[in-house]
Enzyme design. Structure first.
Site, PDB file in Angstrom:
ATOM      1  CE  LYS A 161      -1.566   1.750   4.022  1.00  0.00           C
ATOM      2  NZ  LYS A 161      -1.236   3.187   4.225  1.00  0.00           N
ATOM      3  CG  ASN A 162       2.074   2.994   3.379  1.00  0.00           C
ATOM      4  OD1 ASN A 162       1.211   3.205   3.281  1.00  0.00           O
ATOM      5  ND2 ASN A 162       2.590   2.602   4.878  1.00  0.00           N
ATOM      6  NE  ARG A 178       1.460  12.955   6.629  1.00  0.00           N
ATOM      7  CZ  ARG A 178       1.794  13.930   7.110  1.00  0.00           C
ATOM      8  NH1 ARG A 178       0.809  14.671   7.438  1.00  0.00           N
ATOM      9  NH2 ARG A 178       2.939  14.298   7.254  1.00  0.00           N
ATOM     10  N   PRO A 238       2.442  16.779  11.316  1.00  0.00           N
ATOM     11  CG  PRO A 238       4.431  17.428  12.013  1.00  0.00           C
ATOM     12  CD  PRO A 238       3.469  16.319  12.076  1.00  0.00           C
ATOM     13  CB  ILE A 239       2.613  19.199   5.999  1.00  0.00           C
ATOM     14  CG1 ILE A 239       1.955  20.604   6.072  1.00  0.00           C
ATOM     15  CG2 ILE A 239       1.577  18.224   6.025  1.00  0.00           C
ATOM     16  CD1 ILE A 239       1.273  21.019   4.936  1.00  0.00           C
ATOM     17  CG  ASP A 240       7.461  20.630  10.171  1.00  0.00           C
ATOM     18  OD1 ASP A 240       6.588  19.529  10.089  1.00  0.00           O
ATOM     19  OD2 ASP A 240       8.803  20.431  10.696  1.00  0.00           O
ATOM     20  CG  LEU A 241       9.763  17.436   7.562  1.00  0.00           C
ATOM     21  CD1 LEU A 241      10.175  15.998   7.750  1.00  0.00           C
ATOM     22  CD2 LEU A 241      11.238  17.991   8.308  1.00  0.00           C
TER      23      LEU A 241
HETATM   24  N1  EPU Z   1       7.007  14.514  10.733  1.00  0.00           N
HETATM   25  C1  EPU Z   1       7.325  15.848  10.607  1.00  0.00           C
HETATM   26  N2  EPU Z   1       7.295  16.921   9.973  1.00  0.00           N
HETATM   27  C2  EPU Z   1       6.890  16.643   8.576  1.00  0.00           C
HETATM   28  C3  EPU Z   1       6.422  15.284   8.338  1.00  0.00           C
HETATM   29  C4  EPU Z   1       6.806  14.226   9.388  1.00  0.00           C
HETATM   30  O1  EPU Z   1       7.747  16.432  11.988  1.00  0.00           O
HETATM   31  O2  EPU Z   1       6.436  17.547   7.770  1.00  0.00           O
HETATM   32  C5  EPU Z   1       7.315  13.759  11.632  1.00  0.00           C
HETATM   33  C6  EPU Z   1       5.860  12.832  12.048  1.00  0.00           C
HETATM   34  O3  EPU Z   1       5.285  13.524  12.633  1.00  0.00           O
HETATM   35  C7  EPU Z   1       6.566  11.566  12.679  1.00  0.00           C
HETATM   36  C8  EPU Z   1       8.042  11.419  11.636  1.00  0.00           C
HETATM   37  O4  EPU Z   1       8.114  12.562  11.016  1.00  0.00           O
HETATM   38  O5  EPU Z   1       6.839  11.755  13.853  1.00  0.00           O
HETATM   39  C9  EPU Z   1       7.790  10.354  10.752  1.00  0.00           C
HETATM   40  O6  EPU Z   1       6.623  10.310   9.968  1.00  0.00           O
HETATM   41  P1  EPU Z   1       6.620  10.244   8.448  1.00  0.00           P
HETATM   42  O7  EPU Z   1       6.729  11.434   7.854  1.00  0.00           O
HETATM   43  O8  EPU Z   1       7.756   9.148   8.004  1.00  0.00           O
HETATM   44  O9  EPU Z   1       5.426   9.347   8.332  1.00  0.00           O
HETATM   45  P2  EPU Z   1       4.345   9.489   7.035  1.00  0.00           P
HETATM   46  O10 EPU Z   1       5.245   9.528   5.757  1.00  0.00           O
HETATM   47  O11 EPU Z   1       3.210  10.500   7.313  1.00  0.00           O
HETATM   48  C10 EPU Z   1       4.529   6.794   6.463  1.00  0.00           C
HETATM   49  C11 EPU Z   1       3.438   5.838   6.187  1.00  0.00           C
HETATM   50  C12 EPU Z   1       3.007   5.394   7.697  1.00  0.00           C
HETATM   51  C13 EPU Z   1       3.985   4.966   8.492  1.00  0.00           C
HETATM   52  C14 EPU Z   1       5.118   6.065   8.562  1.00  0.00           C
HETATM   53  C15 EPU Z   1       6.430   5.658   9.293  1.00  0.00           C
HETATM   54  C16 EPU Z   1       2.383   6.371   4.138  1.00  0.00           C
HETATM   55  C17 EPU Z   1       1.476   6.809   3.368  1.00  0.00           C
HETATM   56  N3  EPU Z   1       2.213   6.397   5.592  1.00  0.00           N
HETATM   57  O12 EPU Z   1       3.850   8.021   7.080  1.00  0.00           O
HETATM   58  O13 EPU Z   1       1.992   4.295   7.291  1.00  0.00           O
HETATM   59  O14 EPU Z   1       3.541   4.593   9.686  1.00  0.00           O
HETATM   60  O15 EPU Z   1       5.562   6.384   7.459  1.00  0.00           O
HETATM   61  O16 EPU Z   1       6.966   4.568   8.648  1.00  0.00           O
HETATM   62  O17 EPU Z   1       3.420   5.852   3.470  1.00  0.00           O
HETATM   63  C18 EPU Z   1       0.174   2.996   7.648  1.00  0.00           C
HETATM   64  O18 EPU Z   1       0.190   2.571   6.629  1.00  0.00           O
HETATM   65  O19 EPU Z   1      -0.748   2.492   8.490  1.00  0.00           O
HETATM   66  C19 EPU Z   1       0.781   4.135   7.907  1.00  0.00           C
HETATM   67  C20 EPU Z   1       0.331   4.959   8.999  1.00  0.00           C
END
Ligand code: EPU
Length: 426
Positions: free
Chosen positions: A27-28, A98, A128-131
């Protein structure tokens, strides 16, 4: 949304499951492969697509973009974005998914503008989406927010940039890999995520002719191109390591012998190491894993970590397993602050769990579990509840199955085929 529930009759601790289960595409990964397809002015065909709700929602958003068509048949989708000129992501869907944020990369790179709501998804933390905002600004874009939507604009195109992510993020890494592919010049992304899904995306970008180095390392370098116009590109989605890991954990608890097929065991090394240390017999083959439930499980301390560390997406299923281990275990969820949302339900089923803070929970085992009514609050906790219900004594009902359907294809059919008594009811 569907209002279905699952009714499950538990095994009451017996090792009653056996057979084979075939793993679907990740999925991801597929959600990001579809997003990247918008870069190509030719047709991009993605195969091994799982049939789940998140994929349907992604197709809904992509098809809604002006100038894009998606043809789906079985596990294949062909995306034709040759005439892409829409820049607004369908608000009501994007705010619940997301992965929709990854679409900002290709749309901004191709159209010079993108407008999108705050991307929601599972309620597992602040997300968040700051990155993303910082990165787009470094690539020369202007970002505006007007209460409802962000608008990011790069009138004269994106510029290559050096972006150091202060947190490793899967979707931010993917978004900027995609955006950088059509930027003017070189982009160096540092402190990136290294998940297998990122490598899968990189492999598709290479098929588009993009020069990209460093996949699977903390620094990725991308040479931007003026355009990508390859008439026909085909890419097979990598197997879903989280689905495979979910079945592995279920097998460790409840199988005589379970064979998990069509997976990539090397993506699950840490999970396999933990399960072996806990007492499970596991045989790893090239693209399958055999697991036998252990008579006695040992406790363990688990700390979630970015890949290749222990995946946060398997933390809740692992917690269920540790309720059956003899002694004290500690789980430390380091990625999201809302992912210990299963405690109260498991305690009501008979588990002995103590929440220390938003990130840490102690598990004392073994505790036999009793079936009850449960409501899955997110995809992975939903699967953890399935596991809990399967090993429990008596009947359980899991409502809000929508969440499980978001991430797992034909889950009740797969579970029935290995001996689980599970029924979908409306
Ligand atoms: N973060 C920030 N700022 C940002 C983006 C992220 O501080 O702009 C932080 C988040 O708050 C978190 C950390 O970075 O503490 C890591 O989050 P990440 O961005 O890696 O998560 P994501 O990309 O939103 C993906 C998967 C998630 C999985 C996480 C971690 C997708 C669509 N989702 O989320 O999958 O848990 O990586 O591996 O790829 C799931 O499939 O159930 C799921 C939640």
């Amino acid at each position: 949304m569907n209002a279905n529930s699952f009714e499950i009759i538990g095994l009451g601790g017996k090792k009653g499951l056996s057979g084979k289960v075939s793993i679907s595409g990740a999925k991801n990964s597929v959600l990001k492969l579809m997003a990247a397809s918008l870069l190509n002015k030719g047709k991009t065909t993605i195969t091994n697509i799982p049939d789940n709700e998140d994929v349907l929602r992604m197709i809904e958003i992509i098809s809604d973009l002006k100038g894009v068509s998606v043809k789906r048949s079985k596990d294949t989708a062909t995306i034709d974005a040759s005439k892409l000129n829409g820049f607004k992501l369908k608000e009501d869907v994007a705010k619940r998914l997301r992965a929709s944020v990854v679409l900002t990369g290709p749309v901004l790179a191709r159209v010079g503008k993108v407008s999108f709501p705050h991307p929601g998804g599972c309620v597992i933390g602040s997300r968040p989406i700051d990155l993303f905002i910082d990165g787009f600004e470094k690539m020369g874009a202007k970002v505006k927010f007007d209460q409802k939507a962000y608008t990011v604009e790069a009138k004269s195109g994106l510029k290559g940039a050096k972006i150091f992510f202060k947190t490793q993020s899967v979707t931010a890494t993917e978004t900027f890999m995609i955006a950088a592919s059509l930027a003017n010049g070189q982009t160096i992304l540092s402190n990136v995520a290294m998940e297998p899904e990122i490598i899968d995306l990189g492999e598709l970008l290479k098929k588009f002719g993009i020069k990209i180095t460093g996949l699977g390392t903390p620094t990725i370098t991308i040479e931007g191109q003026k355009e990508i116009a390859i008439s026909a590109v085909e890419h097979k989605t990598v197997p879903d390591r989280i689905e495979a890991g979910s079945f592995l954990i279920l097998g460790a608890l409840a199988a005589k012998k379970l064979v998990i097929e069509n997976c990539q065991p090397k993506h699950l090394e840490i999970v396999i190491e933990y399960l072996k240390a806990i007492g499970t017999k596991i045989i790893v083959k090239e693209d399958s894993i055999e697991v036998e439930g252990a008579k006695k499980l040992l406790p363990s301390n688990i700390k979630t970590h970015e890949y290749p560390g222990f995946p946060t997406d398997l933390q809740a299923p692992m917690a269920v397993l540790l309720t059956q281990a003899l002694g004290d275990s500690l789980i430390f969820e380091t990625i999201f602050e809302g992912r210990l949302n299963y405690i109260d339900d498991l305690v009501k089923m008979g588990a002995n769990l103590t929440l220390w803070d938003a990130h840490r929970v102690q598990v004392k085992g073994p505790s036999p579990l009793k079936g009850r009514e449960l409501e899955g609050p997110d995809i992975r906790t939903g699967f953890a509840f399935l596991i809990a219900a399967i090993i429990a004594e008596g009947q359980s009902k899991i409502s809000n199955v929508y969440y499980i359907d978001r991430g797992y294809e034909k889950i009740e059919e797969k579970l029935q085929s290995i001996g689980v008594s599970i029924k979908r009811v409306n």
